[in-house]
Design an enzyme around this catalytic site. Structure first.
Site, PDB file in Angstrom:
ATOM      1  N   LYS A  63       0.884  -1.213  -0.001  1.00 33.64           N
ATOM      2  CA  LYS A  63       0.133  -0.117  -0.173  1.00 33.64           C
ATOM      3  C   LYS A  63       0.910   1.106  -0.001  1.00 33.64           C
ATOM      4  O   LYS A  63       1.815   1.196   0.814  1.00 33.64           O
ATOM      5  CB  LYS A  63      -0.968  -0.046   1.385  1.00 33.64           C
ATOM      6  CG  LYS A  63      -2.051   1.063   1.490  1.00 33.64           C
ATOM      7  CD  LYS A  63      -2.804   0.739   2.657  1.00 33.64           C
ATOM      8  CE  LYS A  63      -3.918   1.504   2.884  1.00 33.64           C
ATOM      9  NZ  LYS A  63      -4.909   1.374   3.850  1.00 33.64           N
ATOM     10  N   SER A 138      -9.513   1.559   2.820  1.00 33.07           N
ATOM     11  CA  SER A 138      -8.747   2.238   2.126  1.00 33.07           C
ATOM     12  C   SER A 138      -7.500   1.346   1.281  1.00 33.07           C
ATOM     13  O   SER A 138      -7.029   1.995   0.234  1.00 33.07           O
ATOM     14  CB  SER A 138      -7.905   3.392   2.999  1.00 33.07           C
ATOM     15  OG  SER A 138      -7.085   2.623   3.924  1.00 33.07           O
ATOM     16  N   SER A 162      -9.792  -0.887   7.180  1.00 34.64           N
ATOM     17  CA  SER A 162      -8.951  -0.753   5.985  1.00 34.64           C
ATOM     18  C   SER A 162      -8.577  -2.021   5.307  1.00 34.64           C
ATOM     19  O   SER A 162      -8.003  -2.002   4.023  1.00 34.64           O
ATOM     20  CB  SER A 162      -8.203   0.443   5.774  1.00 34.64           C
ATOM     21  OG  SER A 162      -8.873   1.739   5.758  1.00 34.64           O
TER      22      SER A 162
HETATM   23  N1  GLN Z   1     -12.878   3.607   6.533  1.00 36.58           N
HETATM   24  C1  GLN Z   1     -12.566   4.222   7.730  1.00 36.58           C
HETATM   25  C2  GLN Z   1     -11.940   5.486   7.737  1.00 36.58           C
HETATM   26  O1  GLN Z   1     -12.387   6.026   6.556  1.00 36.58           O
HETATM   27  C3  GLN Z   1     -11.152   3.218   8.001  1.00 36.58           C
HETATM   28  C4  GLN Z   1      -9.812   3.634   7.114  1.00 36.58           C
HETATM   29  C5  GLN Z   1      -8.740   2.877   7.666  1.00 36.58           C
HETATM   30  O2  GLN Z   1      -8.804   1.754   8.311  1.00 36.58           O
HETATM   31  N2  GLN Z   1      -7.653   3.183   7.454  1.00 36.58           N
HETATM   32  O3  GLN Z   1     -11.439   5.994   8.590  1.00 36.58           O
END
Ligand code: GLN
Length: 470
Positions: A63, A138, A162
């Site tokens: 990532k 994400s 994420s």
């Molecule tokens: N979707 C969640 C957020 O927007 C989690 C994101 C993540 O785990 N980095 O914060």
């Protein structure tokens, strides 16, 4: 059909000389190049070869919020669009030391804030099961890359879901280790008290294998623990007699089709001799609210370093204040700005008690409640997500978007290990089963996931090329 092989199988193929390491790497690089125009997974590609080790010849993707020497690390943001990594993140380095080869840096929602990759400053990645839908986020680029067989495995990061949510949307395994097991050194900080790196893989054995390689104390991350843990040891043990809780809060919003898939999974766990008890965990209903106070608060502080002076983009203006302002205005996207404003607000002297402090107390309550249940039960289970992958642009209200994380956030608030393993399809789109356990019970949740995976049977891969490869 090398793309269907697991990491373990590829390791064996290379070991016995059936395949040579260069062939494997070039196969996946070629497949990646062919599928990327469709799926838009990579922000950049590379060939960073590791040392000699068990992963020799095994390519993987990272990532793009993890530093890796000789690559850019954009974090999906315009503010870091041209930022060259200054070092290599510990987790990535460990995989390189084990012999792996990084072939690409994957797309993400800007600074990992999002659930779809639609908030990437560059482009959105696509779900290999249906190109009109998001891969989740994400870590959506990493998930789509693994699901489509562009790489045998990838690294993601998980602050509120994420790793697990995109794994659920793409029909693969996503594992968030216990907070503190994997070093965050070299991971762009979003909400430091919850951020954790973990693997996305095709199956549970691979998740355990990669987990073992990236765990460990790191003097560069004071939150890492010094603990011997080998999650491969108990992996094939039976789960007979184990007790699980399925919280009512995790099922009340499910469609009847999703509920049906979940029921099948529960039946399978029962077949293995486990007991599944449905009951309420009342504090869970506050998890999303608490997360969206704490995560933006930590983010507003962490992201103050992007000031146009120290890193990345600089929009030169007459005064230093204007330079800061203009750089941040042009460099950050709308979701990141929303969170910085939210975080700055809840941390301000006037509102600190009413929001941030209160959220911390409720976080402690949620944690207590989860830990209490996990003293008498082996795991908390449920669907990973309330729904399957949504269409691009389908969710426009931030609140609806934030509710995507409703089942995954509790594990981050409490620092628990949690894994998503594919459990079936709802209208032809995959959905995952989530299993979370006590802190440092990583071996146990992987063991449960593995036992489940065996009764579930093989999970198909998407046919991205329409060319009959499936
Ligand atoms: N979707 C969640 C957020 O927007 C989690 C994101 C993540 O785990 N980095 O914060």
């Amino acid at each position: 059909m090398l793309f269907k092989r697991s990491v373990e199988e590829l390791i064996d193929d290379v070991k016995i000389g059936k395949l040579d390491e260069d062939t494997v790497v070039s196969y996946f690089k070629e497949r990646s190049a062919r599928l990327d125009p469709k799926l838009r997974v990579y922000i950049s590609t590379c060939t960073i070869k590791g040392k000699k080790g068990p992963l020799r010849g095994i390519p993987f993707a990272v990532k793009d919020n993890m530093q890796l020497n000789d690559t850019k690390t954009t974090s999906g943001s315009k503010i870091l669009e041209n930022y060259g990594s200054a070092f290599t993140a510990t987790a990535v380095k460990k995989l390189l030391n084990n012999g792996g080869t990084v072939i690409g840096k994957t797309n993400l929602d800007e600074f990992a804030m999002g659930s779809s990759t639609e908030y990437s400053a560059f482009f959105a990645s696509k779900n290999p099961w249906d190109l009109s839908r998001v891969p989740g986020g994400s870590s959506g680029g990493s998930a789509a890359a693994v699901a489509s067989g562009m790489v045998p495995f990838a690294l993601g990061s998980d602050t509120g879901g994420s790793i697990r949510q995109p794994a659920s949307f793409c029909g693969i395994v996503g594992y968030k280790p216990t907070y503190g097991l994997v070093s965050r050194y070299g991971l762009s900080a979003f909400a430091s008290s919850m951020d954790q790196i973990g693997p996305l893989t095709k199956n549970v054995r691979d998740a355990a294998l990669i987990g073992n390689m990236i765990f460990g104390h790191d003097s560069n991350d004071a939150t890492t623990v010094d603990r011997e843990i080998n999650v491969m040891n108990a992996l094939e043990n039976p789960i007979e007699g184990m007790k699980f809780v399925l919280p009512l809060e995790f099922t009340k919003d499910l469609s009847s089709n999703a509920r049906h898939v979940l029921n099948e999974a529960v039946e399978n766990l029962k077949k293995l001799g486990a007991k599944v008890e449905e009951r309420s965990i009342p504090s869970l209903k506050y998890a999303v609210s608490v997360y969206y106070i704490i995560a933006p608060a930590e983010a507003s502080s962490n992201l103050s370093r992007y000031d146009g002076i120290r890193y990345g983009l600089r929009v030169e203006k007459d005064s230093i204040d204007e330079t800061y302002n203009q750089t941040r205005d042009e460099g950050f996207g709308k979701e990141v700005k929303r969170r910085i404003m939210l975080g700055t607000f809840t941390l301000s002297a006037t509102y600190y008690d009413a929001y941030f402090d209160k959220a911390q107390r409720v976080r402690a309550k949620i944690t207590d409640e989860l830990l209490k249940i996990l003293q008498t039960h082996d795991a908390i289970i449920g669907p990973t997500t309330p729904k399957t992958a949504f269409k691009f642009g389908e969710i426009s209200s931030p609140l609806d978007y934030y509710l995507q994380d409703i089942y995954t956030i509790p594990a981050n608030l409490a620092g628990l290990p949690s894994i998503s393993v594919p459990m079936g399809f709802v209208e032809n789109l995959p959905i995952g089963l989530q299993i979370m356990g006590k802190r440092f019970d990583d071996s146990k949740i992987l063991q449960i996931a593995r036992a489940y995976e065996k009764v579930r049977g093989e999970f198909p891969m998407p046919n991205v090329e329409n060319g009959g490869e499936k």
